[in-house]
Design a protein around this motif. Structure first.
Motif, short mmCIF file in Angstrom:
data_model
loop_
_atom_site.label_atom_id
_atom_site.label_comp_id
_atom_site.label_asym_id
_atom_site.label_seq_id
_atom_site.Cartn_x
_atom_site.Cartn_y
_atom_site.Cartn_z
N GLN A 36 0.82 -1.22 0.00
CA GLN A 36 0.00 0.00 0.00
C GLN A 36 0.85 1.27 0.00
OE1 GLN A 36 -2.53 -0.45 3.42
NE2 GLN A 36 -3.91 -1.87 2.38
N CYS A 38 4.36 1.21 -1.11
CA CYS A 38 5.61 1.03 -1.85
C CYS A 38 5.36 0.71 -3.32
CB CYS A 38 6.43 -0.07 -1.18
SG CYS A 38 8.09 -0.23 -1.90
N PRO A 39 5.19 1.73 -4.15
CA PRO A 39 4.96 1.50 -5.58
C PRO A 39 6.02 0.62 -6.27
CG PRO A 39 4.47 3.77 -5.03
CD PRO A 39 5.12 3.15 -3.81
N VAL A 42 5.07 -2.90 -5.66
CA VAL A 42 3.86 -3.24 -6.42
C VAL A 42 4.27 -3.58 -7.85
CG1 VAL A 42 1.71 -2.34 -7.38
CG2 VAL A 42 2.30 -1.88 -4.99
N THR A 43 5.14 -2.77 -8.43
CA THR A 43 5.62 -3.03 -9.79
C THR A 43 6.33 -4.38 -9.85
OG1 THR A 43 5.85 -0.68 -10.24
CG2 THR A 43 7.13 -2.18 -11.64
#
Length: 84
Positions: A36, A38-39, A42-43
């Motif tokens: 939620q 840490c982009p 997520v990638t």
């Protein structure tokens, strides 16, 4: 697992079990809390999911014995503890 935040490295180490749904609920929740905020992770998770889906249809028999041994060796080296 308590309410501490996981580090990116921990998420990377848990990615296979996370994607396969094999984490205990508390650990899965900790991974999802990390995602939620840490982009980049997520990638990474999305890339791993995409790669796993792409490879699902590759028959093992299509991999040469040499390449298979190289892959097994590479994965084993990832599991070895770092030299001290």
């Amino acid at each position: 697992m308590n309410d501490e935040m996981l580090a990116c490295r921990q998420v990377v180490e848990l990615v296979t079990d996370y994607l396969e749904g094999d984490l205990p609920d508390a650990v899965r929740s900790a991974v999802e809390r990390h995602l939620q905020t840490c982009p980049p992770c997520v990638t990474y998770i999305e890339q791993m999911r995409s790669t796993a889906c792409s490879l699902r249809d590759v028959p093992v028999e299509s991999i040469s014995p040499e390449v298979l041994e190289e892959l097994v060796s590479a994965f084993r080296s990832l599991l070895r503890p770092p030299a001290e």
